[in-house]
Design an enzyme around this catalytic site. Structure first.
Site, PDB file in Angstrom:
ATOM      1  N   SER A 141       3.617   5.485  12.116  1.00 36.64           N
ATOM      2  CA  SER A 141       2.491   5.130  13.272  1.00 36.64           C
ATOM      3  C   SER A 141       1.879   4.257  13.826  1.00 36.64           C
ATOM      4  O   SER A 141       2.187   2.587  14.043  1.00 36.64           O
ATOM      5  CB  SER A 141       0.492   5.449  12.129  1.00 36.64           C
ATOM      6  OG  SER A 141      -0.487   5.685  12.861  1.00 36.64           O
ATOM      7  N   TYR A 154      -4.974   2.842   5.219  1.00 37.94           N
ATOM      8  CA  TYR A 154      -3.682   3.456   6.452  1.00 37.94           C
ATOM      9  C   TYR A 154      -2.889   2.850   6.658  1.00 37.94           C
ATOM     10  O   TYR A 154      -1.550   2.869   6.941  1.00 37.94           O
ATOM     11  CB  TYR A 154      -4.370   5.017   6.789  1.00 37.94           C
ATOM     12  CG  TYR A 154      -3.419   5.472   7.977  1.00 37.94           C
ATOM     13  CD1 TYR A 154      -2.486   6.384   6.921  1.00 37.94           C
ATOM     14  CD2 TYR A 154      -3.653   5.167   9.136  1.00 37.94           C
ATOM     15  CE1 TYR A 154      -1.903   7.341   8.586  1.00 37.94           C
ATOM     16  CE2 TYR A 154      -2.464   6.081   9.453  1.00 37.94           C
ATOM     17  CZ  TYR A 154      -1.732   6.772   9.148  1.00 37.94           C
ATOM     18  OH  TYR A 154      -0.712   7.535  10.389  1.00 37.94           O
TER      19      TYR A 154
END
Length: 256
Positions: A141, A154
């Protein structure tokens, strides 16, 4: 073209499903799809079979290391060594430095980091022994660069995944196994739709509204990383390894 065995985690929907479909469309003979939702996974496998691939669905919770190992062993028992491994499974639970619980922290790292790590670990020996080389692609990501405060754990998992990617690429380079990660930008997936509508209260057409604000006029869609995975697994990318690729329309590290 040699028919390869492709192993895709998180394949019951979203990016993982799109990756599996792309490889089927490209004529890959054997596709293994892995996820927690057995019903959705079976549907995906049936559709891959209709596209001409030999599909194997394996229900597994990748937060459990034993399940990671079992999934790889089942795939190898059916098709032999894995040629292309795409780690697409991941969780995006919210949490910042003040409100993240130990349970949320551990679950995120269990799936996003430990699961991918041990799937790779289990797949590599047979991949190396086969002597054909191979490709591993981890879906990471853009938030691995930092991310908003409410996605701290995350973001940390994706930063860790990128370090694993680099290290494994370096470890197996002489076995001609190429390892990459894709830093994925904001992508319209079923999971993201649920998050934005249920958690953040956005309307059903949120993706169109937010997409219109982006430089290229839309959000990323699942087919975008699927196409990049297919490229990275192709001969056209045969002289690349250890790459962390930003698949995003905003440029990291710059100011507008």
């Amino acid at each position: 073209m040699m028919k390869r065995t492709v192993f895709v985690t998180g394949a019951s929907q979203g990016v993982g499903e799109a990756v599996a479909r792309r490889f089927a469309a490209d004529g890959q003979a054997n596709i293994v799809v892995v996820a927690r939702d057995a019903a959705r996974l079976s549907r995906v496998a049936d559709q891959l079979t209709e596209m001409g691939s030999s599909a194997l669905s394996i229900q597994a919770d990748l937060a459990d290391v034993a399940e990671c190992r079992r999934a790889v062993k089942e795939a190898e028992a059916k098709f032999g060594s894995i040629d292309v491994l795409c780690n697409c499974a991941g969780l995006t639970a919210r949490g910042d430095i003040f409100n993240t619980t130990p349970e949320t922290f551990d679950r995120l790292f269990a799936v996003n980091v430990r699961g991918s790590f041990f799937v790779i670990q289990e797949a590599l020996p047979a991949m190396i022994a086969a002597g054909r080389g191979g490709v591993i692609v981890n879906i990471s990501s853009m938030l691995s660069y930092g991310g908003p405060s409410f996605l701290l754990p995350y973001s940390a998992t994706k930063a860790a995944l990128n370090i694993i990617t680099k290290n494994v690429a370096n470890t197996v380079r002489f076995q001609r196994i190429r390892v990459h990660a894709i830093n994925l930008g904001w992508t319209d997936t079923p999971a993201e739709h649920e998050t934005q509508t249920r958690l953040h209260g956005l309307p059903e057409n949120w993706a169109q509204v937010e997409g219109a604000k982006q430089p290229f006029g839309r959000l990323l869609e699942s087919d975008d990383p699927a196409a990049l995975c297919a490229f990275l697994a192709s001969k056209d990318a045969s002289m690349m390894t250890g790459c962390i690729i930003d698949q995003e329309q905003w440029v990291a590290g710059t100011l507008s």
